[in-house]
Write an enzyme that holds these catalytic residues in place. Structure first.
Site, PDB file in Angstrom:
ATOM      1  N   LYS A 269     -28.682  -1.878  46.953  1.00  0.00           N
ATOM      2  CA  LYS A 269     -27.308  -2.031  46.456  1.00  0.00           C
ATOM      3  C   LYS A 269     -26.262  -1.725  47.533  1.00  0.00           C
ATOM      4  O   LYS A 269     -25.216  -2.363  47.584  1.00  0.00           O
ATOM      5  CB  LYS A 269     -27.088  -1.151  45.233  1.00  0.00           C
ATOM      6  CG  LYS A 269     -27.849  -1.636  44.002  1.00  0.00           C
ATOM      7  CD  LYS A 269     -27.498  -0.777  42.804  1.00  0.00           C
ATOM      8  CE  LYS A 269     -28.249  -1.238  41.566  1.00  0.00           C
ATOM      9  NZ  LYS A 269     -27.846  -0.478  40.372  1.00  0.00           N
TER      10      LYS A 269
ATOM     11  N   ASP B  48     -22.393  -1.999  36.933  1.00  0.00           N
ATOM     12  CA  ASP B  48     -23.099  -0.849  36.347  1.00  0.00           C
ATOM     13  C   ASP B  48     -22.174   0.028  35.500  1.00  0.00           C
ATOM     14  O   ASP B  48     -22.552   0.470  34.409  1.00  0.00           O
ATOM     15  CB  ASP B  48     -23.728   0.005  37.456  1.00  0.00           C
ATOM     16  CG  ASP B  48     -24.980  -0.633  38.038  1.00  0.00           C
ATOM     17  OD1 ASP B  48     -25.615  -1.458  37.352  1.00  0.00           O
ATOM     18  OD2 ASP B  48     -25.327  -0.309  39.184  1.00  0.00           O
TER      19      ASP B  48
END
Ligand code: ATR
Length: 275
Positions: free
Chosen positions: A68, A105
């Site tokens: 990420k 997220d």
């Protein structure tokens, strides 16, 4: 007939990722033709694999552990959510071979907490365990949702301090030492954003952290969340949730970005919960 558009999740390892199943279920529900693969890329091979995927016409990628941060770094444009988190779980193509990074997220966490589980975050005193990529998304999301205070505790205290500094709200956001957890009193919202469970370890947390009406949430799901959920339950938490719903909701946010339509997450969540 034209080829269905190509999507993928990049990770290492990635074979057990639920993202292909989730996105295919969303696509079926929405009548959208797409192919969605899992691509295993080592950290060394990640950037070239991503560039190759988009050069071949890839329409969007999800990014999972451990990439990420690298996804955020290689992008040409970054959304505010990605910038706040310093990491990206979504890459989308831009004209001229450029890439846009986004992070869903935090939005996924909030949807799961507030809409699926009915949690009211306003006015809560929240404790956040961890200060890595997942924790950074969660911290901003909790503050956006109106928690009264946010206490960040990380095994490496400098990382928690850096996150608090980046947020820049000293009246609401505090850091404490991990070794001091037993002396902090209790919280009504506790989030585990460490990767201890994912790595196969436990946390050995004091039960005194759990307030009488506390909600506890592990951003991980499945076996990785079992230890934290068991601790929260034993400590008398009113609710102890794992992050399966967050997984489905962050995927739905990505799906909405790519396809312009938000899927109904509940049947997909239930089917994953049923195994
Ligand atoms: P993620 O993307 O899942 O957030 P990460 O950015 O590598 O992954 O962050 C992992 C987090 O879990 C960090 O906060 C890490 O603490 P350190 O900064 O001290 O490394 C935390 N973590 C991992 N294993 C842990 C353990 N056994 N006990 C406590 N914290 C742990």
């Amino acid at each position: 007939m034209s080829q269905p558009s190509q999507f993928a999740v990049f990770g290492h390892p990635v074979a057990h990722s639920l993202s292909p199943r989730i996105h295919q279920a969303f696509a079926q529900q929405s009548g959208i033709a797409l192919e969605y693969r899992a691509i295993d890329a080592t950290p060394e091979a990640f950037a070239a694999a991503v560039r190759g995927f988009f050069a071949a016409g890839g329409a969007g990628a999800n990014i999972t552990l451990p990439h990420k941060g690298a996804a955020f770094a290689l992008a040409d444009e970054r959304s505010e959510a990605a910038t706040r988190a310093g990491s990206a779980n979504v890459l989308s193509p831009l004209p001229g071979g450029r890439l846009a990074a986004h992070n869903t997220d935090g939005a996924g966490l909030l949807r799961d907490l507030t809409e699926r589980h009915g949690a009211d975050l306003r006015g809560r005193d929240a404790l956040l365990l961890g200060a890595g990529g997942a924790a950074r998304s969660a911290a901003w999301a909790l503050l956006d949702a109106g928690v009264e205070t946010l206490t960040i505790v990380n095994r490496t205290p400098e990382t928690a301090d850096a996150l608090a500094d980046a947020i820049g709200e000293p009246a609401r956001v505090h850091t404490r030492y991990w070794d001091d957890l037993a002396n902090l009193g209790s919280y009504d919202l506790i989030l585990n954003a460490t990767s201890a469970g994912v790595l196969g370890g436990g946390l050995n947390l004091p039960m005194s952290l759990v307030g009488a009406r506390a909600s506890c949430y592990d951003l991980a799901y499945g076996a990785a969340a079992v230890g934290f959920i068991a601790w929260a339950t034993a400590a008398g938490a009113r609710h102890a949730w794992d992050g399966l719903g967050m997984l489905v909701e962050q995927a739905a946010e990505a799906f909405a970005l790519w396809h312009g339509t938000r899927p109904d997450t509940e049947p997909v969540y239930q089917s994953l919960r049923d195994g």
